[in-house]
Scaffold this motif. Structure first.
Motif, PDB file in Angstrom:
ATOM      1  N   ARG A 123       0.828  -1.208   0.000  1.00 16.88           N
ATOM      2  CA  ARG A 123       0.000   0.000   0.000  1.00 16.88           C
ATOM      3  C   ARG A 123       0.865   1.261   0.000  1.00 16.88           C
ATOM      4  NH1 ARG A 123      -3.487  -0.380   4.955  1.00 16.88           N
ATOM      5  NH2 ARG A 123      -2.341  -2.266   5.512  1.00 16.88           N
ATOM      6  N   ASP A 126       2.101   1.590  -3.558  1.00 19.48           N
ATOM      7  CA  ASP A 126       1.037   2.083  -4.437  1.00 19.48           C
ATOM      8  C   ASP A 126       0.899   3.594  -4.313  1.00 19.48           C
ATOM      9  OD1 ASP A 126       0.478  -0.450  -5.381  1.00 19.48           O
ATOM     10  OD2 ASP A 126      -1.233  -0.775  -4.051  1.00 19.48           O
ATOM     11  N   PHE A 127       0.972   4.079  -3.092  1.00 18.25           N
ATOM     12  CA  PHE A 127       0.892   5.521  -2.865  1.00 18.25           C
ATOM     13  C   PHE A 127       2.053   6.240  -3.566  1.00 18.25           C
ATOM     14  CE2 PHE A 127       1.927   9.430  -0.763  1.00 18.25           C
ATOM     15  CZ  PHE A 127       0.703  10.024  -0.489  1.00 18.25           C
ATOM     16  N   GLN A 130       1.696   6.360  -7.397  1.00 12.15           N
ATOM     17  CA  GLN A 130       0.759   7.399  -7.832  1.00 12.15           C
ATOM     18  C   GLN A 130       1.367   8.787  -7.657  1.00 12.15           C
ATOM     19  OE1 GLN A 130      -2.790   8.435  -5.369  1.00 12.15           O
ATOM     20  NE2 GLN A 130      -3.969   7.931  -7.200  1.00 12.15           N
ATOM     21  N   ASP A 153      -2.507  14.820   0.242  1.00  8.46           N
ATOM     22  CA  ASP A 153      -2.557  13.361   0.386  1.00  8.46           C
ATOM     23  C   ASP A 153      -1.417  12.797   1.221  1.00  8.46           C
ATOM     24  OD1 ASP A 153      -4.840  13.306  -1.100  1.00  8.46           O
ATOM     25  OD2 ASP A 153      -3.934  12.486  -2.914  1.00  8.46           O
ATOM     26  N   GLN A 156      -1.809  10.431   4.228  1.00  5.84           N
ATOM     27  CA  GLN A 156      -2.089   9.002   4.048  1.00  5.84           C
ATOM     28  C   GLN A 156      -0.814   8.179   4.210  1.00  5.84           C
ATOM     29  OE1 GLN A 156      -4.242   8.224   0.363  1.00  5.84           O
ATOM     30  NE2 GLN A 156      -5.271  10.209   0.507  1.00  5.84           N
ATOM     31  N   LEU A 157       0.273   8.665   3.621  1.00  5.72           N
ATOM     32  CA  LEU A 157       1.539   7.946   3.739  1.00  5.72           C
ATOM     33  C   LEU A 157       2.066   7.999   5.171  1.00  5.72           C
ATOM     34  CD1 LEU A 157       3.715   6.333   2.266  1.00  5.72           C
ATOM     35  CD2 LEU A 157       4.875   8.497   1.758  1.00  5.72           C
TER      36      LEU A 157
END
Length: 224
Positions: A123, A126-127, A130, A153, A156-157
């Motif tokens: 995950r 993936d971050f 993107q 964003d 999120q990481l």
């Protein structure tokens, strides 16, 4: 004189696009090396880091020449100085990708992470994949809306990074002591790539608008 300046700035911009593309590929390939694990992919990132370093050097040399020869002021000065910092930011992202690849190579043929960490790091990767695509688009188009999204964003990481510590301290952990060390280091490398992506996004907003944004979305509402 202005024609020469604009032409030289276009050359710098082309090199910035190239370094952004090279770093994006390094981020993706180092993630592939980590998650498979894949020794060939790891070596590709390690070998490719020199080209990123050379691009940074070329950008710095061009910007210094522009400062010395053109004596820029106002917006032109802001663009050149910010470009110098952008080049250093991308170079550091390349270094962090190389660190990930080196950890994979060091552990090979064993995986640097235990099975229970695979989904979480997937995950995180993936971050980053993107984000790296967004960085390339942002830089190419000087798109402040894309920059804004990168900045927002990032939380999120940060949350995923925190979960790596929770995993290492949980009863689910089955990895070795070396894998625990690698987990902490690798998670930190990935989190720092994200932080540098935010730094690059802020720098592009500053280039376009003269405004220095923060991670607070309210501070970004007036950016066109």
């Amino acid at each position: 004189m202005r024609v020469i300046f604009n032409e030289e700035m276009r050359q710098v911009a082309d090199d910035m696009d190239r370094i952004a593309g090279a770093v994006s590929q390094a981020i993706k390939t180092s993630g592939k090396a980590l998650l498979e694990p894949n020794l060939d992919a790891a070596q590709e990132v390690i070998d490719g880091d020199q080209a990123i370093d050379q691009l940074e050097g070329s950008i710095i040399d061009q910007c210094v020449r522009l400062l010395a020869k053109q004596n820029p002021v106002a917006t032109d000065l802001r663009v050149i100085v910010s470009t110098l910092r952008l080049a250093a930011t991308f170079e550091r992202m390349g270094d962090l990708s190389r660190h990930i690849a080196e950890a994979v190579r060091r552990a090979y043929p064993d995986p640097p992470l235990p099975p229970e960490a695979h989904d979480l790091f997937g995950r995180m990767q993936d971050f980053l994949n993107q984000m790296s695509d967004r960085l390339v688009a942002m830089l190419s188009d000087r798109d402040t809306k894309v920059a804004e999204q990168i900045i927002i964003d990032d939380d999120q990481l940060d949350q995923l990074h925190q979960q790596t510590f929770d995993l290492a301290l949980s009863d689910e952990w089955t990895g070795s002591k070396q894998q625990m060390i690698d987990l902490v280091l690798l998670a930190r490398f990935m989190e720092r790539i994200g932080d540098h992506g935010v730094s690059a996004a802020r720098r592009v907003v500053y280039i376009v608008s003269g405004f220095d944004p923060t991670k607070d979305p309210k501070d970004l509402e007036d950016i066109d």
